[in-house]
Design a protein around this motif. Structure first.
Motif, mmCIF file in Angstrom:
data_model
loop_
_atom_site.group_PDB
_atom_site.id
_atom_site.type_symbol
_atom_site.label_atom_id
_atom_site.label_comp_id
_atom_site.label_asym_id
_atom_site.label_seq_id
_atom_site.Cartn_x
_atom_site.Cartn_y
_atom_site.Cartn_z
ATOM 1 N N PHE A 122 -34.324 40.069 24.639
ATOM 2 C CA PHE A 122 -32.758 40.207 24.637
ATOM 3 C C PHE A 122 -32.197 41.412 23.546
ATOM 4 C CE2 PHE A 122 -33.103 36.537 27.094
ATOM 5 C CZ PHE A 122 -32.238 36.839 28.316
ATOM 6 N N TYR A 123 -33.194 41.957 22.636
ATOM 7 C CA TYR A 123 -33.068 42.891 21.639
ATOM 8 C C TYR A 123 -32.382 44.180 22.330
ATOM 9 C CZ TYR A 123 -33.257 44.249 16.612
ATOM 10 O OH TYR A 123 -33.189 44.607 15.526
ATOM 11 N N SER A 124 -31.240 44.550 21.482
ATOM 12 C CA SER A 124 -30.505 45.812 22.044
ATOM 13 C C SER A 124 -31.156 47.141 21.588
ATOM 14 C CB SER A 124 -29.052 45.662 21.798
ATOM 15 O OG SER A 124 -28.943 45.962 20.388
ATOM 16 N N GLN A 338 -35.277 30.051 30.592
ATOM 17 C CA GLN A 338 -35.662 28.859 31.634
ATOM 18 C C GLN A 338 -37.128 28.651 31.309
ATOM 19 O OE1 GLN A 338 -34.064 29.981 35.131
ATOM 20 N NE2 GLN A 338 -32.220 28.669 34.696
ATOM 21 N N VAL A 339 -37.994 29.701 31.231
ATOM 22 C CA VAL A 339 -39.525 29.439 31.446
ATOM 23 C C VAL A 339 -39.899 29.112 29.833
ATOM 24 C CG1 VAL A 339 -41.509 30.831 31.307
ATOM 25 C CG2 VAL A 339 -40.023 31.109 33.045
ATOM 26 N N LEU A 340 -39.320 29.488 28.833
ATOM 27 C CA LEU A 340 -39.735 29.132 27.339
ATOM 28 C C LEU A 340 -39.226 27.718 27.135
ATOM 29 C CD1 LEU A 340 -38.685 32.671 25.792
ATOM 30 C CD2 LEU A 340 -41.024 31.587 25.849
ATOM 31 N N TYR A 341 -38.023 27.262 27.694
ATOM 32 C CA TYR A 341 -37.867 25.930 27.629
ATOM 33 C C TYR A 341 -38.736 25.115 28.299
ATOM 34 C CZ TYR A 341 -34.489 21.906 27.800
ATOM 35 O OH TYR A 341 -33.983 20.606 27.804
ATOM 36 N N PRO A 403 -35.338 21.518 21.079
ATOM 37 C CA PRO A 403 -35.166 22.572 19.937
ATOM 38 C C PRO A 403 -34.483 23.980 20.747
ATOM 39 C CG PRO A 403 -37.614 22.236 20.558
ATOM 40 C CD PRO A 403 -36.762 21.203 21.143
ATOM 41 N N LEU A 404 -34.765 23.850 21.887
ATOM 42 C CA LEU A 404 -34.153 25.129 22.531
ATOM 43 C C LEU A 404 -32.868 24.792 23.397
ATOM 44 C CD1 LEU A 404 -37.293 26.785 23.834
ATOM 45 C CD2 LEU A 404 -36.301 27.142 21.633
ATOM 46 N N GLU A 405 -32.095 23.732 22.886
ATOM 47 C CA GLU A 405 -30.977 23.172 23.572
ATOM 48 C C GLU A 405 -29.752 24.412 23.891
ATOM 49 O OE1 GLU A 405 -28.835 19.895 25.240
ATOM 50 O OE2 GLU A 405 -31.180 20.034 24.233
ATOM 51 N N GLY A 406 -29.245 24.332 24.821
ATOM 52 C CA GLY A 406 -28.504 25.429 25.306
ATOM 53 C C GLY A 406 -29.088 26.492 26.188
ATOM 54 N N TRP A 407 -30.408 26.573 26.213
ATOM 55 C CA TRP A 407 -30.771 27.650 27.004
ATOM 56 C C TRP A 407 -30.865 27.627 28.498
ATOM 57 C CZ3 TRP A 407 -35.666 29.901 24.365
ATOM 58 C CH2 TRP A 407 -35.681 30.415 23.186
ATOM 59 N N LEU A 408 -30.294 26.332 28.885
ATOM 60 C CA LEU A 408 -30.147 26.129 30.571
ATOM 61 C C LEU A 408 -28.917 26.201 30.949
ATOM 62 C CD1 LEU A 408 -32.943 23.287 30.941
ATOM 63 C CD2 LEU A 408 -33.348 25.652 31.021
ATOM 64 N N ASP A 409 -27.864 26.471 29.913
ATOM 65 C CA ASP A 409 -26.405 26.244 30.561
ATOM 66 C C ASP A 409 -25.663 27.634 30.654
ATOM 67 O OD1 ASP A 409 -25.771 26.673 27.667
ATOM 68 O OD2 ASP A 409 -25.706 24.560 27.406
ATOM 69 N N THR A 411 -24.227 29.132 28.269
ATOM 70 C CA THR A 411 -24.187 29.941 26.883
ATOM 71 C C THR A 411 -25.648 30.639 26.783
ATOM 72 O OG1 THR A 411 -25.187 28.105 25.807
ATOM 73 C CG2 THR A 411 -22.815 28.125 25.686
ATOM 74 N N ALA A 412 -26.503 30.558 27.870
ATOM 75 C CA ALA A 412 -27.764 31.089 27.837
ATOM 76 C C ALA A 412 -27.526 32.721 27.778
ATOM 77 C CB ALA A 412 -28.675 30.606 28.907
ATOM 78 N N LEU A 413 -28.357 33.390 27.002
ATOM 79 C CA LEU A 413 -28.282 35.022 26.906
ATOM 80 C C LEU A 413 -28.360 35.567 28.652
ATOM 81 C CD1 LEU A 413 -30.107 35.705 23.825
ATOM 82 C CD2 LEU A 413 -27.825 35.495 24.169
#
Length: 419
Positions: A122-124, A338-341, A403-409, A411-413
Motif C-alpha cells: 500500500f506504499y504510495s 486477509q491473506v496475511l492474516y 497481532p494483525l487485529e483490524g485487518w479484517l474490518d 479499518t483495513a487499508l
C-alpha cells in the motif's frame, strides 16, 4: 540505521557497515532524491530477519513523509542473492516442546514480516526491486510487495517451503494464486526453481535487464524529470506524470536482457492439466508416477527441471502439500491483508506442530537431509488428518489479541481504497 541525504554521504563506521540494512540516497538532476535500501547480510544470502523488517519499515515511514524522496530502490548486498528467505535459526530455537501456543517469538517473527509486506503493498511511492540472484521465501514476499520489479539473467526464484515443513508463506498464498494456468500451485507444491523469464510470465516482474546494468538504471532514474510528479496526487499512481509512470518509462527505456527460456511458458499446458486433474490425491498420484507424467507430456517428464521439482515434492512434507493446496483455493477471493492474516494463523500453528521444526533440523541444523515427517499424505487426507490441516487456519490468539487485529474490518487499508 543511516539515512544519508546525498550520494556523498555513505555509511562509514564499522557499526553502520555491519547494520543488517543500509540506507542512502542518490540525488537526481532536478533536485530530488532516490532512496536506496540494501539488505546487508550477504553471508546468509541476505536472509530476512526481524531486525531487517523493523529497519525497513521505519525507513519506509520516514521516506514516505519526505517530499524530496520520489522513489525507492530495494536491493541485496553481494553478488549471489537479493534475499534467499527468512532467518529462521532463532525461530527454530524457540520451537521447544514446552513453548506456549502461540509461540511468542513466532508471533514476533511473522507479524513483523507480514506487516512489512502490507506496508509495501500500500506504499504510495514507487518501490523498485533489483531482483538479481537468488530470491526465495521472504525475499519473494519483498518482491511481491514492490511496484516495479527488475530481474536479470542471473535471477533464480522459488518457494521451497515443502522441504522444511512450513508452507509458501510471505504472502505466497496471494501471489501464487495470481500466476497463470495454476502454475503457482505447481510451484508451491514442488518448490521448483524458476528464472527471470518465468518471473515476467508469473506476474512477479515487469522488467528484465543485464546484471551489469544496475548503475545504468540508477543513472536513468537520476536523469528523469521528477518535477512533473510534484503536482500529481500521491494516490494517482497511474497518471501519466506520476512518479510510478516516470519510473516505468525509465526502466522500459533500458535494453532488455537476454534471459534463459521460461520453463513455465514451455510447460504450462501439462502443468495446467496436472493441477486440474482432480483433488490433491489425484495430483499426488500423477506426481508420484513417472509413467503418468510421461503420458501427460514426455518432454515435460524428461526435462531435468521437472525431475528436480518432482523429486523435491516426493521428498517433501505431506502436511505442507496439504496446506499449500488448501490455502491456494481458500484465498482465491481474499485481499492481501486477509491473506496475511490467515497466513499468520497457519505459520504460528506450524511453529507449534512437529514438521516445521523437523524440516529445519534436517535441512539446516543437522543437515542430514532425512526428515521424518509426522504424517503421510494419505494421513492428511483422512477425516482425522483433514481436521488436523483445518485447525491450522484457526485464530490461535485470545479475542482482540491477534497481532494483525483490524485487518479484517472496515479499518483495513483495502477497505479504505474502495470507499
Amino acid at each position: 540505521m543511516t539515512a544519508a541525504t546525498d550520494d556523498t554521504q555513505k555509511p562509514s563506521s564499522n557499526t553502520e557497515q555491519e547494520a543488517s540494512v543500509l540506507f542512502n540516497t542518490e540525488p537526481t538532476v532536478c533536485g530530488h532524491l532516490i532512496g536506496v535500501m540494501t539488505l546487508n547480510t550477504p553471508k546468509s544470502l541476505n536472509a530476512l530477519s526481524v531486525d531487517m523488517c523493523q529497519l525497513l519499515s521505519e525507513q519506509l515511514v520516514q521516506w514516505q513523509a519526505d517530499n524530496q524522496i520520489v522513489a525507492l530502490v530495494l536491493r541485496g548486498a553481494g553478488d549471489k542473492a537479493f534475499c534467499a528467505g527468512g532467518d529462521i535459526r532463532k525461530l527454530y530455537d524457540s520451537m521447544s516442546t514446552d513453548a506456549p501456543v502461540p509461540n511468542p517469538y513466532a508471533t514476533e517473527f511473522f507479524s513483523h514480516e507480514y506487516r512489512l509486506y502490507r506496508q509495501m503493498h500500500f506504499y504510495s511511492k514507487p518501490l523498485i526491486l533489483w531482483g538479481d540472484g537468488i530470491i526465495m521465501g521472504g525475499g519473494m514476499g519483498l518482491m511481491a510487495g514492490c511496484s516495479h520489479r527488475v530481474v536479470t539473467e542471473r535471477t533464480r526464484f522459488a518457494m521451497p517451503e515443502v522441504t522444511i515443513g512450513l508452507f509458501p508463506d510471505a504472502s505466497g498464498s496471494w501471489f501464487l494464486q495470481r500466476m497463470p494456468a495454476k502454475t503457482g500451485l505447481f510451484l508451491g507444491l514442488t518448490g521448483a526453481m524458476c528464472n527471470g523469464s518465468d518471473a515476467l510470465l508469473a506476474n512477479l516482474a515487469e522488467y528484465a535487464v543485464a546484471s551489469h546494468d544496475y548503475d545504468a538504471i540508477m543513472q536513468r532514474l537520476k536523469r528523469s524529470n521528477w518535477q512533473t510528479s510534484d503536482s500529481t496526487s500521491n494516490t494517482d499512481k497511474f497518471h501519466n506524470d506520476s512518479a510510478h509512470s516516470i519510473v516505468s518509462r525509465a526502466l522500459a527505456a533500458l535494453p532488455a536482457a537476454d534471459l534463459p527460456d521460461s520453463k513455465l511458458a514451455t510447460y504450462w499446458q501439462p502443468i495446467q492439466q496436472l493441477m486440474n486433474s482432480g483433488g490433491l490425491a489425484d495430483i499426488d498420484a500423477l506426481l508420484q508416477s513417472d509413467e503418468a507424467l510421461v503420458q501427460l507430456s514426455k518432454d515435460f517428464a524428461e526435462d531435468s527441471w521437472t525431475q528436480r521439482a518432482v523429486a523435491t515434492y516426493r521428498h517433501g512434507c505431506p502436511v505442507t502439500a496439504a496446506l499449500t493446496h488448501a490455502l491456494y483455493h481458500k484465498v482465491a477471493d481474499l485481499s492481501i491483508e486477509q491473506v496475511l492474516y490467515l497466513e499468520t494463523n497457519v505459520a504460528v500453528h506450524c511453529a507449534a506442530n512437529p514438521d516445521f521444526k523437523e524440516g529445519v533440523r534436517a535441512l539446516l541444523i543437522d543437515k542430514d537431509k532425512n526428515p521424518q515427517w509426522s504424517r503421510s499424505l494419505a494421513d492428511c487426507l483422512s477425516v482425522e488428518g483433514q481436521a488436523y490441516i483445518d485447525q491450522h487456519f484457526d485464530n490461535p490468539y485470545p479475542k482482540g489479541q491477534h497481532p494483525l487485529e483490524g485487518w479484517l474490518d472496515a479499518t483495513a487499508l483495502a477497505s479504505q481504497l474502495v470507499r
